[in-house]
Structures are given as C-alpha cells and as structure tokens.
Design a protein around this motif. Structure first.
Motif, PDB file in Angstrom:
ATOM      1  N   GLY A 227     -33.998  36.970  45.710  1.00  0.00           N
ATOM      2  CA  GLY A 227     -33.817  36.122  44.659  1.00  0.00           C
ATOM      3  C   GLY A 227     -35.388  35.622  44.513  1.00  0.00           C
ATOM      4  O   GLY A 227     -35.688  34.446  44.244  1.00  0.00           O
ATOM      5  N   GLY A 228     -36.415  36.565  44.920  1.00  0.00           N
ATOM      6  CA  GLY A 228     -37.745  36.069  44.444  1.00  0.00           C
ATOM      7  C   GLY A 228     -38.494  35.461  45.775  1.00  0.00           C
ATOM      8  O   GLY A 228     -39.902  35.221  45.666  1.00  0.00           O
ATOM      9  N   ALA A 293     -26.102  37.751  48.677  1.00  0.00           N
ATOM     10  CA  ALA A 293     -26.884  38.552  47.610  1.00  0.00           C
ATOM     11  C   ALA A 293     -26.302  39.855  47.240  1.00  0.00           C
ATOM     12  O   ALA A 293     -26.039  40.608  46.307  1.00  0.00           O
ATOM     13  N   ARG A 296     -23.259  39.995  45.323  1.00  0.00           N
ATOM     14  CA  ARG A 296     -23.787  39.924  43.668  1.00  0.00           C
ATOM     15  C   ARG A 296     -23.995  41.135  42.922  1.00  0.00           C
ATOM     16  O   ARG A 296     -24.123  41.067  41.683  1.00  0.00           O
ATOM     17  N   LYS A 311     -29.620  44.510  41.463  1.00  0.00           N
ATOM     18  CA  LYS A 311     -29.483  43.634  40.479  1.00  0.00           C
ATOM     19  C   LYS A 311     -28.104  43.009  40.161  1.00  0.00           C
ATOM     20  O   LYS A 311     -27.139  43.637  40.593  1.00  0.00           O
ATOM     21  N   ASP A 314     -29.236  41.315  34.703  1.00  0.00           N
ATOM     22  CA  ASP A 314     -30.447  41.399  34.527  1.00  0.00           C
ATOM     23  C   ASP A 314     -31.354  41.041  35.691  1.00  0.00           C
ATOM     24  O   ASP A 314     -32.752  41.103  35.686  1.00  0.00           O
ATOM     25  N   GLU A 315     -30.703  40.155  36.679  1.00  0.00           N
ATOM     26  CA  GLU A 315     -31.395  39.398  37.618  1.00  0.00           C
ATOM     27  C   GLU A 315     -31.467  40.312  38.914  1.00  0.00           C
ATOM     28  O   GLU A 315     -30.705  40.968  39.387  1.00  0.00           O
ATOM     29  N   THR A 316     -32.830  40.305  39.272  1.00  0.00           N
ATOM     30  CA  THR A 316     -32.903  41.354  40.534  1.00  0.00           C
ATOM     31  C   THR A 316     -32.592  40.181  41.699  1.00  0.00           C
ATOM     32  O   THR A 316     -33.402  39.114  42.020  1.00  0.00           O
ATOM     33  N   VAL A 317     -31.789  40.446  42.437  1.00  0.00           N
ATOM     34  CA  VAL A 317     -31.258  39.658  43.857  1.00  0.00           C
ATOM     35  C   VAL A 317     -31.859  40.132  44.896  1.00  0.00           C
ATOM     36  O   VAL A 317     -31.933  39.285  45.742  1.00  0.00           O
ATOM     37  N   ARG A 319     -35.473  42.640  46.452  1.00  0.00           N
ATOM     38  CA  ARG A 319     -36.058  43.694  46.229  1.00  0.00           C
ATOM     39  C   ARG A 319     -36.196  44.436  47.551  1.00  0.00           C
ATOM     40  O   ARG A 319     -36.568  43.852  48.780  1.00  0.00           O
TER      41      ARG A 319
END
Length: 332
Positions: A227-228, A293, A296, A311, A314-317, A319
């Motif tokens: 989540g960044g 995550a 999701r 993802k 469109d959200e990168t959950v 990386r």
C-alpha cells in the motif's frame, strides 16, 4: 441474480478442447469473452450467458439453429435446436509426443535431438488472430476464419532475446518472431512473457505470446512495499508455481495459498500460515497487512524496472522485486 460464467483459466484460452458426446465429437476453443464450437463440420461463435455454475455459451448456426454449450469441469452438455446430446466428456490430449525420439537407439549421436516444443499460443486483437504451435505444425486462425489454416514443416530458431518459428503450406508461409519482453494484451491488460510479430502470406500482425503464469514463476519475489509503505526488518516473500499455488514468508510465518489466473486477472486465495508468534508489534502488523493485501489482489503487472505489482483494480497493493532467494525457504 444468476452469475455470468467465469472467464476460462489462462492456460485454457485459445487451446482446443475435444469432447466426446456419446460418439459425437466436438471441439471447443475458449477465449476471454466467447467460445468457438466446432461441430458437424461447422464452426459456430458462441457468447456467454448466465449460469448457476460452470461456463455456459450460446450462439446461432448459419441456418438459424440455436446451439447451447454448458461446460462444467471435465464434462459438458450440448443442446442443438432443442435436442439434448448425451453428456459430453473431455478427451485429454495424449502425452506420448513428449517422449518421442528420446531413446538412445533413436537419438542421433552426432547431434542432440531437439527438445520437443510444447504447445505455444500467441494472439492479438483488432483484428483478432490466434497462433498455436506444437512440435510439428502451426495453426493460424482469425475472427473471420476460425477454421485454422495448418502450416507444416515447422522449424524453430533460438535467439538470445527469444525465438523464431517458420512453417509453410501450399502457396503460403508463416513466420513468428517472439521477443522475451513483457507484452500486455490490448483488451484485458494481462501481461504475457513474449512480444510477438507474425507474418502470414505477406501480412504482418502483432500481439502477445506465451502463458501469463510464466511471467510470475521464473523468479522469487521480495516485497518492497505494501500500500505504498516500505518494508522494515525482514520483508515478506512470494513464489508462484505453474500448478496454481503461491507461497513464501509472511514476516513471521510461512504462508501458502492458491493463485488462480483467469483471462483477465489474478486471484490469490485465503492464505494459510504457520502459527509462530511475531517477536515485535512492527513485524506482526507488517505480516497482517501483507496477508490482507494478498486477499485484495485482482490482477498483476510488471513495471519498467521489472518489479511485480499486485493490484486491486488500479491500486497497487503490493510491490515486489525479483530475488534469487527461494521464497519457500526463508533465511534462518
């Protein structure tokens, strides 16, 4: 509301499936949002319809007859103009070809026998086209010509950046060049391992090739962010297998789950984890966030650095970066 049929698994897309309906042979080719039924010498395009289970498709033959095909795992039902055929059973493809020409008596001593080429599929859109290549031939079809043209005399050349196939038929030739760079399907966004260019009888087509699972399986992955938020301490890891499994280290415990690719996305099932206590609250929260995550995830992508992006829409959950460490064997 009755659900629409689920999309076929990625490994099934574009691959002919043969069924035996009590002596009547049919062939079905699944695509992301439709199917083509080959039956009684005709090819009929079918569209999805709602079904309580399995995947159901309907379409009209050239003479106006309605055809209903309802696949349920290894069995199916077929209805033509209101007539129900006996239950159809999937005919598994023989695997004998994988062991041909491998005995010492049959293998030349002057040069090693070439490896048997498993079925390779590539496809493109606008216009739609499909290539299927095995050890001896290439089948070429388009949306307007679903009865595949068969090219034989196949040769394969391996390059540092991929491979090339060439084949011929009377009055024509086909050449396929596959470059080992990630290609995204222009309709679904699904990453494939190869960017493909096909030349057929003087025409050129571009698209994607290979199985999307091959984008995930060659590497283990170390989570860089959730989540960044960057990881601290010992990060979680992931590894995917071709049989639809995922596993790794969650931050405190080992985890395992299903990982199912469909025509449009990736779903990771509820993870099962060991029950070792985390040593501190930070590690415990990081593990909890990671497992949440995973649940999701709806699709995946690869960015320009080669990082894996899991993802939710469109959200990168999640990386993750490539790693040579086996994700199933965390460091002690």
């Amino acid at each position: 509301m009755t659900p629409a049929p689920p999309p076929p698994a990625a490994k099934d897309i574009g691959v002919p499936k043969d069924y035996d309906c009590a002596g009547t042979a049919i062939e079905v080719i699944y695509f992301e949002h439709r199917a083509i039924l080959k039956f009684d010498g005709e090819s009929v395009r079918l569209g999805p319809v709602a079904a309580a289970s399995g995947a159901r498709y309907q379409g009209w033959r050239a003479d106006g007859v309605l055809i209903d095909f309802w696949g349920k795992g290894d069995t199916a039902t077929l209805n033509v103009a209101g007539h129900d055929y006996p239950e159809c059973t999937l005919i598994e493809a023989p695997v004998a070809a994988e062991t041909e020409a491998t005995s010492p008596a049959e293998t030349p001593t002057t040069a090693p026998a070439p490896a048997v080429i498993r079925t390779y599929s590539a496809r493109g859109n606008e216009p739609f086209w499909l290539v299927q290549a095995d050890a001896t031939e290439v089948r070429w079809s388009t949306a307007d010509h679903v009865a595949a043209d068969v090219f034989t005399g196949l040769t394969r050349t391996t390059r540092a950046d991929g491979f090339a196939l060439t084949a011929t038929r009377e009055g024509g030739a086909l050449a396929l060049s596959a470059n080992a760079t990630v290609c995204r399907d222009s309709m679904t966004g699904m990453p494939h391992p190869d960017t493909v260019v096909v030349q057929v009888d003087g025409r050129e087509f571009t698209g994607c090739g290979g199985n999307p699972i091959d984008v995930l399986t060659p590497n283990a992955w170390t989570v860089a962010g959730i989540g960044g938020v960057a990881m601290s301490g010992r990060p979680p890891t992931m590894q995917f297998s071709a049989d639809g499994q995922a596993s790794g280290f969650a931050g405190c415990n080992r985890w395992t789950s299903s990982a199912v690719l469909s025509g449009e996305g990736l779903r990771i099932g509820m993870a099962a984890a060991t029950r070792m206590a985390c040593l501190d609250d930070t590690a415990s929260k990081q593990e909890s966030d990671f497992l949440a995550a995973l649940g999701r995830v709806t699709r995946f992508d690869i960015d320009t650095n080669g990082d894996l992006l899991l993802k939710a829409g469109d959200e990168t959950v999640i990386r993750a970066t490539r790693t040579a460490v086996d994700a199933g064997q965390p460091e002690g």
